[in-house]
Design an enzyme around this catalytic site. Structure first.
Site, mmCIF file in Angstrom:
data_model
loop_
_atom_site.group_PDB
_atom_site.id
_atom_site.type_symbol
_atom_site.label_atom_id
_atom_site.label_comp_id
_atom_site.label_asym_id
_atom_site.label_seq_id
_atom_site.Cartn_x
_atom_site.Cartn_y
_atom_site.Cartn_z
ATOM 1 N N ASN A 132 26.355 61.377 32.794
ATOM 2 C CA ASN A 132 26.226 61.516 34.219
ATOM 3 C C ASN A 132 25.036 62.552 34.456
ATOM 4 O OD1 ASN A 132 26.579 62.305 36.797
ATOM 5 N ND2 ASN A 132 28.854 63.087 36.508
ATOM 6 N N LYS A 179 24.020 63.733 37.149
ATOM 7 C CA LYS A 179 24.110 64.399 38.396
ATOM 8 C C LYS A 179 23.220 64.715 39.040
ATOM 9 C CE LYS A 179 28.178 66.485 35.933
ATOM 10 N NZ LYS A 179 28.986 67.612 35.815
ATOM 11 N N HIS A 237 34.247 61.871 41.119
ATOM 12 C CA HIS A 237 33.998 62.779 40.412
ATOM 13 C C HIS A 237 34.487 64.327 41.188
ATOM 14 C CE1 HIS A 237 31.914 65.820 38.232
ATOM 15 N NE2 HIS A 237 31.775 64.928 37.207
ATOM 16 N N GLU A 244 33.248 67.050 41.195
ATOM 17 C CA GLU A 244 32.122 67.579 42.240
ATOM 18 C C GLU A 244 31.862 66.997 43.390
ATOM 19 O OE1 GLU A 244 29.295 67.382 39.375
ATOM 20 O OE2 GLU A 244 30.096 68.817 38.108
ATOM 21 N N GLU A 248 39.037 64.124 33.644
ATOM 22 C CA GLU A 248 37.930 65.385 33.233
ATOM 23 C C GLU A 248 38.679 66.573 33.925
ATOM 24 O OE1 GLU A 248 33.621 63.807 33.152
ATOM 25 O OE2 GLU A 248 34.142 64.238 35.360
ATOM 26 N N GLY A 255 31.096 71.555 32.782
ATOM 27 C CA GLY A 255 30.039 72.420 32.830
ATOM 28 C C GLY A 255 30.373 73.790 32.423
ATOM 29 N N SER A 265 32.332 69.023 29.205
ATOM 30 C CA SER A 265 31.758 70.042 28.113
ATOM 31 C C SER A 265 31.820 69.103 26.815
ATOM 32 C CB SER A 265 32.330 71.305 27.705
ATOM 33 O OG SER A 265 32.046 72.171 29.077
HETATM 34 P P1 PGA Z 1 29.684 68.361 31.632
HETATM 35 O O1 PGA Z 1 30.175 67.328 32.739
HETATM 36 O O2 PGA Z 1 29.566 67.364 30.387
HETATM 37 O O3 PGA Z 1 28.215 68.992 31.915
HETATM 38 O O4 PGA Z 1 30.778 69.229 31.442
HETATM 39 C C1 PGA Z 1 30.794 66.499 32.497
HETATM 40 C C2 PGA Z 1 31.135 65.585 33.806
HETATM 41 O O5 PGA Z 1 31.057 66.285 35.093
HETATM 42 O O6 PGA Z 1 31.030 64.366 33.856
#
Ligand code: PGA
Length: 246
Positions: free
Chosen positions: A8, A10, A95, A97, A168, A174, A210
């Site tokens: 992803n 983003k 997601h 976010e 998640e 992140g 992560s």
């Molecule tokens: P990350 O993000 O691997 O940077 O923690 C995962 C995600 O939000 O899909």
């Protein structure tokens, strides 16, 4: 069933950077048999050009979101139909976010999921997960169950059971804090049990938050972890391939 690894991207990359990463992925793919299914989700702007680069390779592509509305007067929207036109295989829905920054609710995610299943053959990747406060209060399962119920209970699963779920935990996205393989496995098995009560048996459940080359192998070795949704570590071709071959 094959594991599924989705990158992803983003909004981390510009247009040119996205093209370069797609080219690097193709050029640096290790000469080893690929036992997992692999896909990347670039930004909407980069999606058509990334699709051109990946066409004919082993890497599938998808979108990070879509609207539930049919094509028409929806300023700023991106329709599911346009994703089909670009030969997307996946669309990420709900997601965290999108939920946190754009106010998306479980009800909206459900509408998007229903639209995806009714109008397209795209594979939806539906995200759920608890906050740190919810986990610390011992309410992680309750939160995820609430999200699953709100999103899934009125959904008619297609015969191919193609829906993918992504667990998640928000506190792991992140942040560098990753769920332990045991914590993730426990939640995945809990989710699988609930899906069973709805008769949704073939649904794949990905872990995200992560994920790095260092922890990917341990996570993937768990029986209920069917794959990974990778953010930051998918932005470099070498770390993404290390995860795929972990
Ligand atoms: P990350 O993000 O691997 O940077 O923690 C995962 C995600 O939000 O899909």
């Amino acid at each position: 069933m094959k594991k599924l690894i989705i990158g992803n991207w983003k909004m981390a990359l510009g247009y040119e950077e996205s093209l370069r990463l797609a080219e690097n992925l193709v050029l640096s793919q290790p000469y080893k048999p690929l036992s997992a299914e692999v896909a990347v989700c670039p930004s909407f702007v980069a999606l058509p050009s990334v699709a051109n680069i990946l066409e004919g390779t082993a890497i599938f592509w998808g979108a990070q979101d879509a609207t539930q509305f049919e094509p028409g007067p929806v300023t700023g929207g991106t329709s599911l139909e346009s994703l089909v036109e670009l030969d997307c295989r996946y669309v990420i829905l709900g997601h965290s976010e999108r939920r946190q920054l754009f106010g998306e609710t479980d009800e909206l995610v459900r509408d998007k999921l229903r639209a995806t299943l009714e109008r397209t053959n795209l594979i939806p990747v539906v995200c759920v997960g608890e906050t740190l406060a919810e986990r610390e209060a011992g309410r992680a399962e309750e939160t995820v169950l609430g999200q699953l119920k709100a999103i899934l209970t009125s959904i008619v699963m297609p015969a191919d059971h193609r829906v993918v779920l992504a667990y998640e935990p928000i506190w792991a996205i992140g942040t560098g804090k990753t769920s332990t393989p045991e914590q993730a496995e426990a939640m995945h098995s809990f989710i699988r049990q609930f899906l069973g009560t709805l008769g949704f048996n073939g649904v794949r459940i990905l872990y995200g938050g992560s994920v790095k080359p260092e922890n990917a192998g341990k996570l993937l070795s768990r029986p209920n972890i069917d794959g990974l949704l990778v953010g930051g570590a998918s932005l470099s071709a070498s770390s993404f391939w290390s995860i795929v071959f972990a």
